[in-house]
Design a protein around this motif. Structure first.
Motif, mmCIF file in Angstrom:
data_model
loop_
_atom_site.group_PDB
_atom_site.id
_atom_site.type_symbol
_atom_site.label_atom_id
_atom_site.label_comp_id
_atom_site.label_asym_id
_atom_site.label_seq_id
_atom_site.Cartn_x
_atom_site.Cartn_y
_atom_site.Cartn_z
ATOM 1 N N ILE A 170 0.827 -1.218 0.000
ATOM 2 C CA ILE A 170 0.000 0.000 0.000
ATOM 3 C C ILE A 170 0.858 1.265 0.000
ATOM 4 N N ALA A 171 2.116 1.144 0.450
ATOM 5 C CA ALA A 171 2.999 2.316 0.435
ATOM 6 C C ALA A 171 3.602 2.558 -0.943
ATOM 7 N N ARG A 172 3.609 1.548 -1.787
ATOM 8 C CA ARG A 172 4.324 1.653 -3.056
ATOM 9 C C ARG A 172 3.470 1.445 -4.291
ATOM 10 N N VAL A 173 2.402 0.688 -4.134
ATOM 11 C CA VAL A 173 1.642 0.265 -5.314
ATOM 12 C C VAL A 173 0.309 1.001 -5.359
ATOM 13 N N ASP A 174 0.083 1.686 -6.444
ATOM 14 C CA ASP A 174 -1.170 2.429 -6.584
ATOM 15 C C ASP A 174 -2.324 1.504 -6.935
ATOM 16 N N ARG A 175 -2.070 0.622 -7.917
ATOM 17 C CA ARG A 175 -3.132 -0.276 -8.384
ATOM 18 C C ARG A 175 -2.553 -1.648 -8.720
ATOM 19 N N ILE A 176 -3.382 -2.670 -8.560
ATOM 20 C CA ILE A 176 -3.038 -4.019 -9.016
ATOM 21 C C ILE A 176 -4.117 -4.417 -10.004
ATOM 22 N N GLU A 177 -3.704 -4.686 -11.224
ATOM 23 C CA GLU A 177 -4.712 -4.983 -12.243
ATOM 24 C C GLU A 177 -4.512 -6.367 -12.831
ATOM 25 N N PRO A 178 -5.590 -7.071 -13.113
ATOM 26 C CA PRO A 178 -5.459 -8.364 -13.793
ATOM 27 C C PRO A 178 -4.794 -8.161 -15.156
ATOM 28 N N ALA A 179 -3.851 -9.050 -15.517
ATOM 29 C CA ALA A 179 -3.189 -8.956 -16.823
ATOM 30 C C ALA A 179 -3.404 -10.257 -17.584
ATOM 31 N N GLY A 180 -4.574 -10.822 -17.411
ATOM 32 C CA GLY A 180 -4.901 -12.111 -18.021
ATOM 33 C C GLY A 180 -5.772 -12.879 -17.045
ATOM 34 N N ALA A 181 -6.221 -14.046 -17.497
ATOM 35 C CA ALA A 181 -7.146 -14.813 -16.661
ATOM 36 C C ALA A 181 -6.414 -15.481 -15.497
ATOM 37 N N ALA A 182 -7.004 -15.391 -14.314
ATOM 38 C CA ALA A 182 -6.502 -16.148 -13.164
ATOM 39 C C ALA A 182 -6.933 -17.598 -13.331
ATOM 40 N N VAL A 183 -6.019 -18.529 -13.074
ATOM 41 C CA VAL A 183 -6.324 -19.949 -13.229
ATOM 42 C C VAL A 183 -6.208 -20.627 -11.870
ATOM 43 N N TRP A 184 -7.288 -21.282 -11.435
ATOM 44 C CA TRP A 184 -7.264 -21.992 -10.154
ATOM 45 C C TRP A 184 -6.681 -23.382 -10.334
ATOM 46 N N ARG A 185 -6.000 -23.848 -9.314
ATOM 47 C CA ARG A 185 -5.361 -25.170 -9.340
ATOM 48 C C ARG A 185 -6.187 -26.111 -8.454
ATOM 49 N N PRO A 186 -6.736 -27.180 -9.036
ATOM 50 C CA PRO A 186 -7.539 -28.074 -8.212
ATOM 51 C C PRO A 186 -6.682 -28.749 -7.137
ATOM 52 N N GLY A 187 -7.216 -28.842 -5.938
ATOM 53 C CA GLY A 187 -6.529 -29.518 -4.838
ATOM 54 C C GLY A 187 -7.556 -30.203 -3.955
ATOM 55 N N ASN A 188 -7.200 -31.363 -3.404
ATOM 56 C CA ASN A 188 -8.161 -32.129 -2.606
ATOM 57 C C ASN A 188 -8.500 -31.456 -1.273
ATOM 58 N N ALA A 189 -7.649 -30.587 -0.795
ATOM 59 C CA ALA A 189 -7.951 -29.889 0.464
ATOM 60 C C ALA A 189 -7.707 -28.393 0.367
ATOM 61 N N ILE A 190 -6.878 -27.985 -0.619
ATOM 62 C CA ILE A 190 -6.487 -26.584 -0.713
ATOM 63 C C ILE A 190 -6.976 -25.976 -2.016
ATOM 64 N N ARG A 191 -7.477 -24.769 -1.909
ATOM 65 C CA ARG A 191 -7.898 -24.061 -3.125
ATOM 66 C C ARG A 191 -6.948 -22.905 -3.369
ATOM 67 N N SER A 192 -6.071 -23.098 -4.330
ATOM 68 C CA SER A 192 -5.070 -22.067 -4.591
ATOM 69 C C SER A 192 -5.044 -21.741 -6.076
ATOM 70 N N LEU A 193 -4.340 -20.672 -6.373
ATOM 71 C CA LEU A 193 -4.202 -20.267 -7.763
ATOM 72 C C LEU A 193 -3.017 -20.984 -8.383
ATOM 73 N N ASP A 194 -3.168 -21.306 -9.654
ATOM 74 C CA ASP A 194 -2.076 -21.908 -10.404
ATOM 75 C C ASP A 194 -1.311 -20.817 -11.150
ATOM 76 N N ARG A 195 -2.070 -19.859 -11.682
ATOM 77 C CA ARG A 195 -1.464 -18.715 -12.390
ATOM 78 C C ARG A 195 -2.277 -17.465 -12.108
ATOM 79 N N LEU A 196 -1.571 -16.383 -11.857
ATOM 80 C CA LEU A 196 -2.242 -15.107 -11.578
ATOM 81 C C LEU A 196 -1.450 -13.974 -12.224
ATOM 82 N N PRO A 197 -1.728 -13.704 -13.517
ATOM 83 C CA PRO A 197 -1.007 -12.612 -14.182
ATOM 84 C C PRO A 197 -1.548 -11.257 -13.707
ATOM 85 N N LEU A 198 -0.649 -10.408 -13.230
ATOM 86 C CA LEU A 198 -1.058 -9.108 -12.692
ATOM 87 C C LEU A 198 -0.134 -8.010 -13.185
ATOM 88 N N THR A 199 -0.680 -6.814 -13.243
ATOM 89 C CA THR A 199 0.146 -5.625 -13.480
ATOM 90 C C THR A 199 0.149 -4.786 -12.213
#
Lengths: 407, 104
Positions: free
Chosen positions: A374-403
């Motif tokens: 918050i001290a350095r970054v004005d905005r975080i913008e999606p730079a492509g589709a976020a892809v979720w990674r299937p997991g039997n107990a955990i729900r996490s992202l596989d890819r998260l392109p951001l600007t």
């Protein structure tokens, strides 16, 4: 005895809805919200025939089962396998997969190492690492945030906090994935994760030894408890293993999910910039909104009833934390990410005596990163589709392109 | 229902009806009382539900509670408790719980 997924199969009592669904199907794991809703709509308990398990998704029921360690034990495994009827893939955890009174002894040692007071000692290194990393990210502008931020931060600070003399980020992250995928059925996710067992497990076991740890850090606190006679030397190694099982992949997931929440909700990120006191509540809301640990199981250790419905001894019950955390009965507008919600009672870190023992260090890591942002970054913008990674107990992202756009 | 009186740092008294079996922390949060955070939700991991039981009516501390109290933001006295570890029961009718200046 008819066994399914390593536990004794049973028939549901009359009155319990039967739903022929596979909660561990990759498509459902990627987008679980319709399944969560279906579970809650069908009732407090639902029987899933292909795995012969009960599933709980309504908030009250999930909380009741998950926090009642007397009727619903952890010592028979928190995945689908019942340790009473088979050999677990690894020696059971002496803090996660254990019941009172044994649990209290090891929990106390871990809670000491991970208390808010103990974690405060890491604040400065977390801050410095976060600032360096965020500056690097800003210099690039466009990043793949899972690898370059979500994995990079914990794999830098956590081994150091534990006091590991040598680290292997890939093996650490993949060991977590193995532990958590092992909680599901014998599906491709579990088999793929387990395929790396021969490479990863010996490395992890060796890394937990006293000789591989510095005299400072979390590992040293655990071995000091062994020196004081509170636990044995072997138990100390097992507790250090718990740091490595539960302290890396989970935090990686939390950071990735946090960045996703803020990139999808720019107005909420703006609120953090104007009021840093909202950082802590924003983390809690991320835990509620994305449920990084989406499902853990318990085993009924006796015949009992929940919500008036009979449960036989030995029944496996999957507690769908993601469904409880998105229950409109509890949250009103669960589909909205609101940094000021203050979601007291969310199940993101579980509940009761088994509630996440590492929650303070997890929060401290995410807080350090958000404070630097918050001290350095004005905005975080999606730079492509976020892809979720299937997991039997955990729900996490596989890819998260951001600007990342500098302030 | 059991009535518990909370005294906030400003000296104000708040009477709250608690359900038996609930923790004192849960009762305070359910009533939206300021002064208790309970960040960890009752897993005895955060010490942000610190309180003082000046009358000594809540029984002994739980196993591990002493150590977690060391993380409390305000002074810990022999009367200090983590309110998540106090289970409300009918015998506690009229219990008075004093809250510290700060939890963070």
């Amino acid at each position: 005895m008819n066994m399914i997924e390593g536990h004794v199969a049973f028939d549901p009592a009359p009155g319990i809805p039967v739903w022929d669904i596979d909660p561990y199907d990759a498509a459902i794991l990627r987008d679980p919200f319709p399944y969560y809703a279906g579970l809650r709509e069908r009732g407090p308990l639902v029987y899933i025939p292909r795995y012969s398990v009960l599933a709980a998704g309504q908030y009250d029921t999930t909380r009741e089962i998950f926090s009642d360690h007397e009727r619903f034990v952890s010592s028979r495994g928190v995945g689908l396998n019942d340790f009473r009827h088979g050999t677990p893939w690894r020696k059971p955890s002496i803090i996660l997969e254990v019941d009172p009174p044994d649990h209290a002894r090891t929990r106390k040692v871990m809670a000491r190492a991970l208390s808010p007071k103990a974690i405060a000692a890491f604040r400065e290194t977390f801050r410095e690492t976060a600032e360096t990393l965020v500056d690097q990210v800003l210099a690039k502008g466009r990043i793949e945030a899972v690898a370059e931020l979500a994995e990079a931060f914990p794999t830098t600070v956590f081994p150091r906090a534990v006091g590991m003399t040598d680290s292997d980020p890939r093996r650490l992250v993949d060991y977590g994935a193995m532990v958590f995928n092992a909680m599901g059925p014998d599906n491709a996710l579990r088999r793929d994760a387990m395929a790396r067992q021969a490479d990863i497990v010996p490395w992890i076991t060796a890394a937990c030894g006293r000789a591989r740890l510095t005299g400072e850090g979390l590992g040293a606190i655990i071995y000091a408890a062994a020196d004081a006679g509170e636990i044995t030397e072997d138990e100390a190694g097992m507790l250090v293993r718990s740091f490595l099982s539960a302290g890396v992949d989970t935090t990686v997931t939390g950071i990735g999910n946090m960045l996703w929440c803020l990139s999808q909700n720019p107005a909420e990120y703006d609120r953090l910039k104007h009021d840093p006191a909202l950082i802590r509540p924003a983390i809690e809301e991320m835990l509620r909104f994305t449920s990084p640990v989406h499902t853990f199981a318990r085993t009924a250790d006796r015949q009992t009833t929940v919500a008036g419905l009979p449960i036989p001894e030995g029944a496996k019950i999957i507690c769908v934390l993601g469904a409880a955390n998105s229950d409109p009965q509890k949250w009103g507008d669960p589909e909205r990410y609101r940094v000021d919600r203050r979601p007291q009672g969310h199940m993101g870190f579980g509940a009761g005596i088994h509630g996440c023992v590492g929650q303070n260090i997890a929060r401290a890591e995410i807080e350090a990163l958000l404070t630097a942002m918050i001290a350095r970054v004005d905005r975080i913008e999606p730079a492509g589709a976020a892809v979720w990674r299937p997991g039997n107990a955990i729900r996490s992202l596989d890819r998260l392109p951001l600007t990342f756009v500098a302030s | 229902m059991t009535t518990i009186t909370f005294i906030t740092p400003d000296g104000a008294r708040h009477d709250i009806d608690a359900r038996d079996g609930q923790s004192v922390m849960q009762a305070a949060l359910a009533a939206d009382l300021d002064g208790i955070i309970g960040e960890c939700g009752g897993s005895m991991m955060c010490a942000t539900c610190h309180c003082y039981d000046d009358e000594g009516r809540t029984g002994p501390r739980s196993d591990g509670e002493d150590e977690m109290l060391e993380s409390a933001a305000c002074e810990v006295t022999p009367q200090s408790r983590l309110s998540c570890q106090i289970k409300v029961s009918a015998e506690m009718e009229g219990l008075v719980i004093r809250l510290p200046q700060s939890q963070l």
